[in-house]
Design an enzyme around this catalytic site. Structure first.
Site, PDB file in Angstrom:
ATOM      1  N   HIS A 443       0.934  -1.355  -0.084  1.00 26.27           N
ATOM      2  CA  HIS A 443      -0.115   0.020  -0.015  1.00 26.27           C
ATOM      3  C   HIS A 443       0.955   1.363  -0.113  1.00 26.27           C
ATOM      4  O   HIS A 443       0.557   2.346  -0.259  1.00 26.27           O
ATOM      5  CB  HIS A 443      -0.860  -0.022   1.148  1.00 26.27           C
ATOM      6  CG  HIS A 443      -2.176   0.825   1.163  1.00 26.27           C
ATOM      7  ND1 HIS A 443      -2.454   1.450  -0.219  1.00 26.27           N
ATOM      8  CD2 HIS A 443      -3.388   1.210   1.874  1.00 26.27           C
ATOM      9  CE1 HIS A 443      -3.710   1.920   0.008  1.00 26.27           C
ATOM     10  NE2 HIS A 443      -4.251   1.736   1.225  1.00 26.27           N
ATOM     11  N   ASP A 447      -2.293   2.321  -4.629  1.00 27.44           N
ATOM     12  CA  ASP A 447      -3.482   2.872  -3.872  1.00 27.44           C
ATOM     13  C   ASP A 447      -4.701   1.677  -4.209  1.00 27.44           C
ATOM     14  O   ASP A 447      -4.667   0.910  -5.031  1.00 27.44           O
ATOM     15  CB  ASP A 447      -3.789   4.094  -4.459  1.00 27.44           C
ATOM     16  CG  ASP A 447      -2.995   5.249  -4.068  1.00 27.44           C
ATOM     17  OD1 ASP A 447      -2.356   4.974  -3.043  1.00 27.44           O
ATOM     18  OD2 ASP A 447      -2.713   6.130  -5.062  1.00 27.44           O
TER      19      ASP A 447
END
Length: 472
Positions: A443, A447
């Site tokens: 992450h 995204d």
């Protein structure tokens, strides 16, 4: 020193004997032997362990050459090539030329040592040239140690479990036809003799009851305290005799380290989706016979998911990228790693340039790599690199999982088992073969939007493979 040598030669002495005596006086470790030159005269040939001292002289004085300034390179070049080859080809032979050593081979640029896992042959057994006699377990692969020549194993110079490096001598092999019996029985006898109890210990045990019967030693007996009561919350542990302690293999330790590093380094997040496998299963059923007849390999689901992953990586290139310090490295190639479970541990061979392959080439490559992985013959190069990984836990019956990223990649796709479930299609509830798919991603780099779009692209391509033809 060189001037003294010249004066002795000028006085009529033999140049070879003078040089030999002088070198021995300077450094006793220098050994010399005499070989015949083309001119039929004796020439002094320095052995390898003394050749370093020759570099200190700018010139050598040898018979058949001028006493003046004859360069070392010219002198050495005049010696017969056959004689030099005879001297240098005995790097692993004994003095009589009957014994050769089996050594640890080069194991790869990133591997400096390994663990001697097992011996495949016993001392006294006959082996052929290039026949494996032992196996070395490294962090990534298992490597065979082969016999350099035909012969009989005389003895092993290392033990199972030892850490060895490339070039380490493992075994001595006799090229003669007669085998050498192992010396293990003598060692066992000595161990048995050492393990026998000594008579004095028995005498001490016999004397102890007598000491207790003496009147002076009698004392009033005190009641022994009652055993502590076990509380209801205290667990009852099994006895130690029912447990076994086995050391971890190097491959298992390496896998454990990498997986833990992945959890500690990446910001792991997993997103899920489900795929209707109806069309892909129908495609496989309709063309499986023709596919095998033309390409010689069965059509499986992995090639379809690899092609779908390639399409998704092309649509979302950030998933194929990786963080390097403060930079992002975008890879303009697609190498798909395929997780393969083997009896010795998890390995991840790589399908190179998967975007340039068709279904048949992908199936052949995966089958070849999986066979090598299970046989333990896969090489380091076949597992190095990779920009994206696919793990198929469905072959073991896994319904759902959250796979862990394979460093230094940024994402991994998890496939699962196909289960027939009721689905609403066109307003009707019908049974459909469904599969859950999972994407674990870093992450920090990817995204949620890109991750969901990536997984959605895989779902669309698998549910309708015609998209690959039309690129839509």
């Amino acid at each position: 020193m060189l001037g003294a040598l010249r004066r002795k030669v000028a006085s009529g002495g033999s140049s070879a004997s003078i040089l030999e005596k002088s070198l021995q006086a300077i450094r006793p470790g220098v050994s010399a032997s005499r070989v015949s030159s083309n001119a039929g005269k004796e020439v002094l040939l320095l052995q390898p362990r003394g050749i370093a001292h020759v570099r200190n002289f700018s010139h050598l004085v040898l018979p058949g050459f001028s006493v003046g300034l004859t360069k070392t390179r010219d002198v050495i070049s005049s010696i017969q090539l056959e004689t030099i080859m005879q001297k240098s080809c005995r790097a692993f032979s004994s003095e009589d030329g009957d014994l050769v050593d089996a050594v640890v081979p080069f194991m790869g640029e990133s591997i400096t040592d390994g663990t001697l896992a097992t011996f495949l042959k016993k001392p006294g057994e006959r082996v052929a040239a290039d026949e494996p006699i032992a196996q070395i377990e490294t962090d990534k692969v298992t490597i065979d140690i082969v016999s350099p020549q035909d012969g009989v194993i005389q003895e092993y110079l290392a033990k199972e479990g030892d850490t060895v490096e490339p070039g380490t001598k493992i075994a001595v092999i006799s090229k003669s036809a007669e085998g050498v019996a192992p010396a293990a029985p003598a060692e066992k006898k000595s161990k048995k003799a050492a393990s026998k109890p000594t008579p004095p210990a028995e005498t001490v045990k016999e004397d102890r009851p007598k000491a207790k019967t003496s009147p002076s030693a009698e004392k009033p007996k005190t009641p022994s305290p009652p055993p502590p009561k076990r509380t209801a919350t205290e667990p009852i542990l099994p006895p130690k005799e029912r447990e076994r302690r086995v050391p971890m293999t190097r491959l298992r330790k390496r896998v454990a380290t990498r997986l833990k590093d992945s959890q500690n380094t990446f910001a792991l997040l997993t997103t899920f989706n489900e795929v209707d496998m109806t069309n892909l299963m129908k495609l496989r059923s309709d063309y499986k016979d023709a596919f095998v007849e033309k390409h010689g390999v069965k059509l499986g689901f992995m090639s379809g998911f690899v092609k779908a992953a390639v399409s998704a990586l092309q649509h979302q290139p950030i998933v194929n990228a990786v963080i390097d310090g403060d930079d992002i490295i975008y890879r303009d190639y697609i190498d798909i790693s395929i997780a393969v479970g083997t009896p010795k541990g998890l390995v991840v061979p790589v399908v190179r340039d998967a975007d340039k392959m068709n279904f048949a080439e992908i199936e052949k490559t995966i089958n070849s790599l999986a066979k090598k992985a299970n046989d333990g013959t896969i090489s380091i190069d076949e597992m190095a690199g990779g920009s994206f990984t696919i793990s198929n836990g469905g072959v073991y019956g896994s319904l759902l999982s959250t796979p862990i990223i394979n460093p230094p990649q940024s994402a991994i796709l998890g496939m699962h088992s196909i289960v027939s479930r009721p689905m609403v299609v066109g307003g009707d509830v019908v049974p459909r073969p469904m599969m859950y798919i999972a994407l674990t991603y870093d992450h920090r780099l990817i995204d949620g939007r890109e991750a969901v779009f990536f997984l959605r692209r895989i779902k669309d391509v698998v549910e309708d493979p015609r998209r690959l033809l039309l690129d839509v």
